[in-house]
Design a protein around this motif. Structure first.
Motif, PDB file in Angstrom:
ATOM      1  N   GLU A 309      17.714 -13.079  41.060  1.00  0.00           N
ATOM      2  CA  GLU A 309      16.741 -13.690  41.280  1.00  0.00           C
ATOM      3  C   GLU A 309      17.646 -14.830  40.716  1.00  0.00           C
ATOM      4  O   GLU A 309      17.067 -16.058  41.661  1.00  0.00           O
ATOM      5  CB  GLU A 309      15.513 -13.943  40.560  1.00  0.00           C
ATOM      6  CG  GLU A 309      14.652 -15.079  39.864  1.00  0.00           C
ATOM      7  CD  GLU A 309      13.244 -14.406  39.964  1.00  0.00           C
ATOM      8  OE1 GLU A 309      12.971 -14.870  39.550  1.00  0.00           O
ATOM      9  OE2 GLU A 309      12.621 -13.212  39.557  1.00  0.00           O
ATOM     10  N   GLY A 310      18.609 -14.552  40.262  1.00  0.00           N
ATOM     11  CA  GLY A 310      19.610 -16.142  39.850  1.00  0.00           C
ATOM     12  C   GLY A 310      19.743 -16.065  41.370  1.00  0.00           C
ATOM     13  O   GLY A 310      19.611 -18.034  41.590  1.00  0.00           O
ATOM     14  N   LEU A 311      20.552 -15.642  41.932  1.00  0.00           N
ATOM     15  CA  LEU A 311      21.467 -15.984  43.533  1.00  0.00           C
ATOM     16  C   LEU A 311      20.246 -16.529  44.550  1.00  0.00           C
ATOM     17  O   LEU A 311      20.697 -18.128  44.626  1.00  0.00           O
ATOM     18  CB  LEU A 311      21.073 -15.089  44.268  1.00  0.00           C
ATOM     19  CG  LEU A 311      22.793 -13.796  44.113  1.00  0.00           C
ATOM     20  CD1 LEU A 311      22.544 -12.957  44.529  1.00  0.00           C
ATOM     21  CD2 LEU A 311      24.008 -15.330  43.558  1.00  0.00           C
ATOM     22  N   LEU A 389      22.558 -14.150  35.689  1.00  0.00           N
ATOM     23  CA  LEU A 389      21.095 -13.393  35.081  1.00  0.00           C
ATOM     24  C   LEU A 389      20.872 -14.770  34.610  1.00  0.00           C
ATOM     25  O   LEU A 389      19.111 -14.839  33.930  1.00  0.00           O
ATOM     26  CB  LEU A 389      22.065 -12.910  33.820  1.00  0.00           C
ATOM     27  CG  LEU A 389      20.749 -12.312  32.765  1.00  0.00           C
ATOM     28  CD1 LEU A 389      19.133 -11.577  33.847  1.00  0.00           C
ATOM     29  CD2 LEU A 389      21.040 -11.291  32.006  1.00  0.00           C
ATOM     30  N   ALA A 390      21.312 -16.238  33.998  1.00  0.00           N
ATOM     31  CA  ALA A 390      20.897 -17.524  33.338  1.00  0.00           C
ATOM     32  C   ALA A 390      20.201 -17.962  34.578  1.00  0.00           C
ATOM     33  O   ALA A 390      18.653 -18.232  34.174  1.00  0.00           O
ATOM     34  CB  ALA A 390      21.461 -18.142  32.696  1.00  0.00           C
ATOM     35  N   GLY A 391      20.297 -17.823  35.559  1.00  0.00           N
ATOM     36  CA  GLY A 391      20.147 -18.655  36.543  1.00  0.00           C
ATOM     37  C   GLY A 391      18.906 -18.044  37.154  1.00  0.00           C
ATOM     38  O   GLY A 391      17.701 -18.837  37.479  1.00  0.00           O
ATOM     39  N   GLY A 392      18.852 -16.855  36.989  1.00  0.00           N
ATOM     40  CA  GLY A 392      17.211 -16.203  37.248  1.00  0.00           C
ATOM     41  C   GLY A 392      16.025 -16.196  36.490  1.00  0.00           C
ATOM     42  O   GLY A 392      15.370 -16.014  35.730  1.00  0.00           O
ATOM     43  N   GLY A 393      16.897 -17.349  34.961  1.00  0.00           N
ATOM     44  CA  GLY A 393      15.406 -17.536  34.316  1.00  0.00           C
ATOM     45  C   GLY A 393      15.795 -19.247  33.999  1.00  0.00           C
ATOM     46  O   GLY A 393      15.320 -19.954  32.506  1.00  0.00           O
TER      47      GLY A 393
END
Length: 493
Positions: A309-311, A389-393
């Motif tokens: 999801e971060g992508l 992972l941080a980008g996904g949130g």
């Protein structure tokens, strides 16, 4: 004249089976198989035992779950949702949570075991990666383990979506958008998966079949094949006194290792049960049933799919039109990069063997510091995963840190390009520094902290020579190319 004692019933039964199955020969060969004694080998056992817990709890849950999208009106123990229209899948999930004895505990044990299973596999593979145990003759076993990890990602997605709650439904909207971004066939893929226009009427039933039959069956077969190859190839071990490429130093499977493994299984089972009892996870009643016109605020997937999801979240919303077709690059590029990141993990053993020209068999493990390039690549991959992972949130990060979501998104875009390179360089330099420290210890011994004054007035620190065992551990490897000068690569130290 002596009389021969007749064999007992148990011995006769054992002889009958041995004559037909050869179990005595197999038992004599494999029950005394030696297993190395090192804590890192427990990571694989955590994966295996979590998988067993998943199977046991999953069988229990299938007795009460109804995989149907048919609408019903809920009348159950959870009063806030009484009279609400919902699917049978969501209603049965509420019944399991509030009306089936032990149902909520089983749901939570199942979910926690899934998270620990994936975390254990990822950690287990990283241990194999950094120590080089994927090298010949274990490349195929690495592919088996990688396949298990890949299947576990999708198995978790399917199981996460079965309750048909608002949170998992938001994830399904994400999946539908990814399918629609595929050129030419995207619409057909979406219609096939959902059984019609989104959200369709067959998605839960189809995911249910995949979740409880198809994927678990393939995973069970891969687990068996993985364990057979482990036994066939024998365990790898770290270098040390008495340990060579042709032997294994440790404890026998029967009875020592079997007793340890049995006890460790109950420890893992107990830890999962304790986590499920004290830490709530996926409270679907708080989200409500899924409706296509609603989106759950702060929706986040399970951690192992957060980087996918971060992508998408950090990708600019680019679109181009070619031959009358609009390509949504903001979604298409991430769904192409996502499998590529996973494929690189699967084919890495073959790439390393080709680049290094290493065609020999290896049964002794590397210390990560002695392979700076490989260790740097692994650390860079982990850093990229954490950034994504941080980008996904990114919305959660922005809210918690009181920042603009645009600032967070741009920072993560830059970090995706900069952080892995920086981590690779820093990790490689750290490994080289540790090698130099080991070299100094081998040449001069261990620092004792004792200061001695020489007759001419100079002060020196007294060094204590290393034991032969320590010297063997520090020198039982090939010299890495980064420290070799005017010598052929690969000469033993």
């Amino acid at each position: 004249m002596s009389t021969r004692e007749l064999p007992g019933r148990g011995e006769r039964v054992a002889d009958w089976f041995d004559g037909r199955l050869g179990i005595h020969t197999l038992g004599r060969k494999y029950l005394r198989k030696v297993f190395p004694d090192h804590w890192s080998f427990l990571l694989g056992e955590i994966c295996l035992y979590s998988f067993v817990v998943l199977i046991l709890t999953g069988v229990y849950l299938t007795l009460f779950f109804h995989p149907s999208m048919n609408e019903v009106t809920y009348h159950g123990s959870y009063v806030p949702l009484n009279g609400v229209r919902m699917s049978e899948a969501y209603a049965s999930t509420l019944d399991i949570s509030f009306d089936v004895r032990g149902g909520l505990l089983m749901r939570q044990v199942h979910h926690w075991a899934a998270l620990v299973f994936v975390a254990g596999m990822l950690t287990h593979m990283m241990r194999h990666f950094f120590t080089g145990s994927f090298r010949k003759p274990r490349e195929v076993n690495w592919v088996f383990g990688w396949s298990l990890l890949l299947l576990a990602l999708f198995e978790g997605l399917f199981g996460y979506s079965l309750p048909d709650d608002l949170l998992s439904g938001t994830g399904m909207r994400f999946v539908n958008g990814a399918l629609l971004s595929v050129p030419v066939v995207g619409t057909y893929l979406s219609m096939f998966l959902f059984g019609g226009e989104y959200p369709g009427h067959d998605i839960v039933a189809r995911f249910y079949s995949l979740h409880i039959l198809v994927i678990p069956g393939i995973m069970a077969a891969l687990v068996v094949a993985h364990l057979i190859l482990v036994v066939y190839h024998k365990h790898t071990q770290f270098a040390g006194p008495g340990r060579t490429e042709r032997n294994v130093v440790g404890t026998p499977f029967m009875p020592v290792y079997l007793a340890k493994a049995g006890g460790f299984f109950f420890l893992v089972f107990g830890a999962l049960a304790l986590m499920a009892a004290v830490a709530s996870i996926n409270p679907v009643w708080s989200y409500g049933p899924y409706r296509a016109d609603q989106v759950s605020t702060g929706a986040q997937p399970d951690w192992y799919l957060g980087f996918a999801e971060g992508l998408v979240r950090i990708m600019p919303g680019w679109e181009i039109t070619l031959w009358g077709h609009t390509l949504v690059l903001g979604v298409l590029i991430p769904i192409v990069v996502f499998p590529l990141l996973l494929v690189l993990i699967g084919v890495y053993p073959f790439l390393e063997a080709r680049v290094t020209g290493d065609k020999g068999e290896h049964h002794l493990l590397d210390r990560p510091r002695n392979r700076p390039g490989r260790t740097g690549i692994g650390a860079a991959w982990i850093s990229l995963y954490l950034v994504l992972l941080a980008g996904g949130g990114n919305d959660i990060v922005a809210t918690r840190l009181h920042l603009s979501i645009n600032t967070v998104t741009w920072a993560i875009r830059i970090a995706v390009l900069v952080v892995p390179v920086a981590v690779f360089v820093v990790t490689r330099r750290i490994c080289l520094g540790l090698q130099l420290r080991d070299r100094e210890r081998v040449l001069h011994g261990r620092e004792t902290g004792v200061i001695k004054r020489l007759p001419h007035g100079e002060y020196v620190e007294v060094h204590e020579p290393l034991s032969q065992a320590e010297l063997h551990t520090l020198t039982a490897h090939q010299r890495p190319g980064e420290l070799v000068r005017h010598e052929p690569r690969g000469n033993p130290r």
